[in-house]
Design a protein around this motif. Structure first.
Motif, mmCIF file in Angstrom:
data_model
loop_
_atom_site.group_PDB
_atom_site.id
_atom_site.type_symbol
_atom_site.label_atom_id
_atom_site.label_comp_id
_atom_site.label_asym_id
_atom_site.label_seq_id
_atom_site.Cartn_x
_atom_site.Cartn_y
_atom_site.Cartn_z
ATOM 1 N N GLU A 144 0.843 -1.183 0.000
ATOM 2 C CA GLU A 144 0.000 0.000 0.000
ATOM 3 C C GLU A 144 0.885 1.242 0.000
ATOM 4 N N TRP A 145 0.455 2.239 -0.756
ATOM 5 C CA TRP A 145 1.231 3.481 -0.891
ATOM 6 C C TRP A 145 0.525 4.592 -0.146
ATOM 7 N N HIS A 146 1.289 5.261 0.713
ATOM 8 C CA HIS A 146 0.726 6.323 1.537
ATOM 9 C C HIS A 146 1.531 7.607 1.334
ATOM 10 N N PRO A 147 0.867 8.744 1.174
ATOM 11 C CA PRO A 147 1.613 10.014 1.082
ATOM 12 C C PRO A 147 2.179 10.404 2.449
ATOM 13 N N ILE A 148 3.475 10.604 2.481
ATOM 14 C CA ILE A 148 4.175 10.980 3.709
ATOM 15 C C ILE A 148 4.794 12.358 3.497
ATOM 16 N N THR A 149 4.479 13.296 4.357
ATOM 17 C CA THR A 149 5.020 14.663 4.283
ATOM 18 C C THR A 149 6.033 14.849 5.399
ATOM 19 N N ARG A 150 7.237 15.282 5.002
ATOM 20 C CA ARG A 150 8.301 15.497 5.981
ATOM 21 C C ARG A 150 8.882 16.903 5.792
ATOM 22 N N ARG A 151 9.497 17.411 6.828
ATOM 23 C CA ARG A 151 10.213 18.685 6.788
ATOM 24 C C ARG A 151 11.688 18.370 6.593
ATOM 25 N N VAL A 152 12.240 18.718 5.422
ATOM 26 C CA VAL A 152 13.600 18.317 5.067
ATOM 27 C C VAL A 152 14.473 19.568 4.893
ATOM 28 N N THR B 171 6.603 15.907 0.104
ATOM 29 C CA THR B 171 5.645 14.806 0.163
ATOM 30 C C THR B 171 6.040 13.735 -0.837
ATOM 31 N N ARG B 172 6.091 12.483 -0.333
ATOM 32 C CA ARG B 172 6.420 11.354 -1.192
ATOM 33 C C ARG B 172 5.465 10.207 -0.897
ATOM 34 N N LEU B 173 5.242 9.372 -1.898
ATOM 35 C CA LEU B 173 4.481 8.149 -1.717
ATOM 36 C C LEU B 173 5.445 7.037 -1.308
ATOM 37 N N GLU B 174 5.239 6.492 -0.122
ATOM 38 C CA GLU B 174 6.127 5.454 0.389
ATOM 39 C C GLU B 174 5.335 4.166 0.583
ATOM 40 N N PRO B 175 5.961 3.020 0.335
ATOM 41 C CA PRO B 175 5.237 1.748 0.422
ATOM 42 C C PRO B 175 5.234 1.184 1.841
ATOM 43 N N SER B 176 4.212 0.395 2.121
ATOM 44 C CA SER B 176 4.147 -0.355 3.372
ATOM 45 C C SER B 176 3.536 -1.720 3.066
ATOM 46 N N GLU B 177 4.183 -2.746 3.557
ATOM 47 C CA GLU B 177 3.721 -4.114 3.334
ATOM 48 C C GLU B 177 2.721 -4.496 4.424
ATOM 49 N N THR B 178 1.542 -4.876 4.021
ATOM 50 C CA THR B 178 0.508 -5.315 4.957
ATOM 51 C C THR B 178 0.060 -6.713 4.572
ATOM 52 N N GLU B 179 -0.365 -7.454 5.570
ATOM 53 C CA GLU B 179 -0.821 -8.823 5.349
ATOM 54 C C GLU B 179 -2.336 -8.853 5.292
ATOM 55 N N ARG B 180 -2.863 -9.350 4.198
ATOM 56 C CA ARG B 180 -4.305 -9.446 4.066
ATOM 57 C C ARG B 180 -4.829 -10.607 4.900
ATOM 58 N N ALA B 181 -5.879 -10.352 5.639
ATOM 59 C CA ALA B 181 -6.487 -11.414 6.430
ATOM 60 C C ALA B 181 -7.163 -12.423 5.506
ATOM 61 N N ARG B 182 -7.385 -13.620 6.039
ATOM 62 C CA ARG B 182 -8.093 -14.618 5.253
ATOM 63 C C ARG B 182 -9.478 -14.105 4.912
#
Length: 485
Positions: free
Chosen positions: A216-224, A295-306
């Motif tokens: 899943e891709w989520h927009p993450i905003t950081r102060r750089v 702001t960047r789109l960063e991935p996160s691995e999630t496990e789908r339930a049965r």
């Protein structure tokens, strides 16, 4: 008030496994408690006298009392105390009444003392009556619940060793429905206990369905930190143009050459006064610390339930007898396990006809559904079409399909096979359990994720992986959104 908890201690494990039963039992006990409170309020024999005593105390506090009223209260005192089973202490009150003629100021304290004793006696008598009445009500309510509780305890003992929750098979809180289906539940429990291979097979099917991971891709905003180059630094080092002025160190050589001619020297002086001498324009650069939002789109691995479960049970003529009973027992076991984990379940009963039942809202319909049999020919294409239509529903995303049949089938039409392939590409899995000793190979076998062969009489289980490629899950990609300083 009506505490029946000690009598329900034997149901602790069953209540822990069945939240629906626990909620219904709580509602039932709450309703019985309300009935008990209403009964105590309506039948209390001391309530009229207690209300009269309280109103007299309020009257005494607001208006006082006269000797005639006190005399009336004293005349009623003996009968009231006798009704409450408390000594009236008649000599004491006669003595106090005779002394009022010499000490009239004691009228108000004496009336207050009299009403306090009457109220205390009435409250004690009322409390004792309520205890006795509650004891009778508790026995009556337990007698009403006894048949229901005995059936629950019996089901708990039968299903405890099977690892199943009977609460997902029948509405345990409905005593009438429970009495009607208890025999059917006991029959299936005995059947599963006699064929332990069915429980083993259901456990293997559940383990084979591994949870899938998704990105899943989520927009993450950081102060750089940002280090941009800034112009006009104190140390000019780059030449970028010409500019009129009077900056002598940066003057062009042609301007300086005018000083060598006396006539042009006067022009030089004039242009100097007017700041019109051409000079080199220089500027410097340096990096300056700045902060900006990025702001960047960063991935996160999630496990789908049965996901949900779609079970198709073959009740054709070739399945009649032991194979059909085994198929229905497997369907019952898989459905009960899935519903206990809050997974939607859709049942399909097929031969050349078709019947469907969704257990998402009404799990108690499973037993009646399993009693249905067609005993005609076998049309597995009809069942698979219905299963694929169910998979297209939003609430059956990533559902598994389990086909329970003797697998004495004909080859399936190509359009249906294409629909099966498309469903598998979307993440669905298709399983089959061949019940019997002989399994015919068809073009469906290459579309199965896994196929088990189960022999009910011997209890043997064989598994073969499907030849179809594993279902794919679309992967996301990196994306960046430029931030602003």
């Amino acid at each position: 008030m009506l505490d029946l908890t000690p009598q329900l201690q034997g149901l602790d494990s069953l209540l822990a496994q069945s939240p629906a039963l626990q909620a219904r039992l709580t509602d039932t006990l709450t309703q019985l408690d309300r009935e008990a409170r209403a009964t105590l309020a309506d039948e209390c024999p001391y309530q009229p006298e207690l209300s009269l005593c309280l109103s007299r105390e309020q009257q005494l506090a607001e208006q006082g009392v006269n000797p005639a009223q006190l005399a009336t209260w004293l005349e009623e005192h003996d009968a009231l105390m006798a009704r409450c089973g408390v000594p009236a202490n008649r000599p004491f009150w006669q003595q106090q009444r005779s002394q009022l003629k010499q000490q009239p100021e004691r009228l108000l304290p004496l009336a207050r003392l009299l009403l306090q004793q009457q109220r205390r006696a009435l409250e004690q008598a009322q409390a004792q009556w309520q205890l006795n009445r509650l004891s009778v009500l508790r026995r009556d309510y337990l007698a009403r619940l006894q048949a229901w509780l005995d059936t629950l305890l019996a089901l708990q003992q039968r299903f405890r060793g099977l690892g199943l929750d009977p609460g997902v098979l029948v509405d345990l809180a409905d005593s009438d429905a429970l009495q009607q289906t208890a025999a059917e539940l006991n029959r299936w429990a005995d059947y599963l206990r006699g064929y332990p291979g069915i429980l083993d097979l259901c456990e293997r099917i559940g383990r084979h369905r591994q949870p899938q991971s998704q990105t899943e891709w989520h927009p993450i905003t950081r102060r750089v930190v940002h280090w941009p180059l800034q112009a006009n630094a104190p140390a000019p080092e780059s030449l970028f143009g010409l500019l009129p002025g009077r900056d002598l160190p940066q003057l062009l050589p042609s301007e300086w050459a005018q000083l060598g001619d006396p006539e042009l020297a006067s022009l030089f002086e004039l242009k100097y006064l007017e700041a019109r001498l051409l000079a080199y324009q220089r500027r410097g650069w340096q990096r300056e610390l700045q902060w900006r939002q990025e702001t960047r789109l960063e991935p996160s691995e999630t496990e789908r339930a049965r996901g949900p479960l779609v079970i198709a049970v073959d009740t054709s003529l070739s399945m009649q007898g032991t194979p059909e009973s085994a198929a229905k027992a497997i369907a019952l076991c898989l459905s009960a396990t899935a519903r206990s984990h809050h997974r939607p379940v859709h049942l399909i009963n097929f031969a050349t006809e078709l019947a469907e039942r969704d257990l998402t809202q009404h799990s108690e319909g499973l037993l009646s559904f399993l009693q249905l049999s067609f005993h005609g020919g076998t049309d597995v294409a009809l069942a698979l079409e219905a299963a694929l239509n169910t998979l297209s529903r939003p609430d059956y995303e990533l559902a598994d399909v389990v086909l329970l049949s003797d697998m004495v089938l004909l080859d399936l039409p190509q359009p249906l096979l294409q629909r099966i392939d498309e469903a598998r590409r979307q993440g669905h899995q298709i399983h089959a359990v061949a019940i019997g000793e002989i399994v015919r190979t068809t073009n469906l076998n290459s579309r199965l994720d896994c196929q088990w062969q189960f022999c009910p009489l011997q209890g043997d289980i064989e598994m073969s992986e499907g030849a179809a490629p594993a279902a794919t899950v679309q992967q996301g990609h990196w994306q960046g959104l430029a931030g602003s300083a």
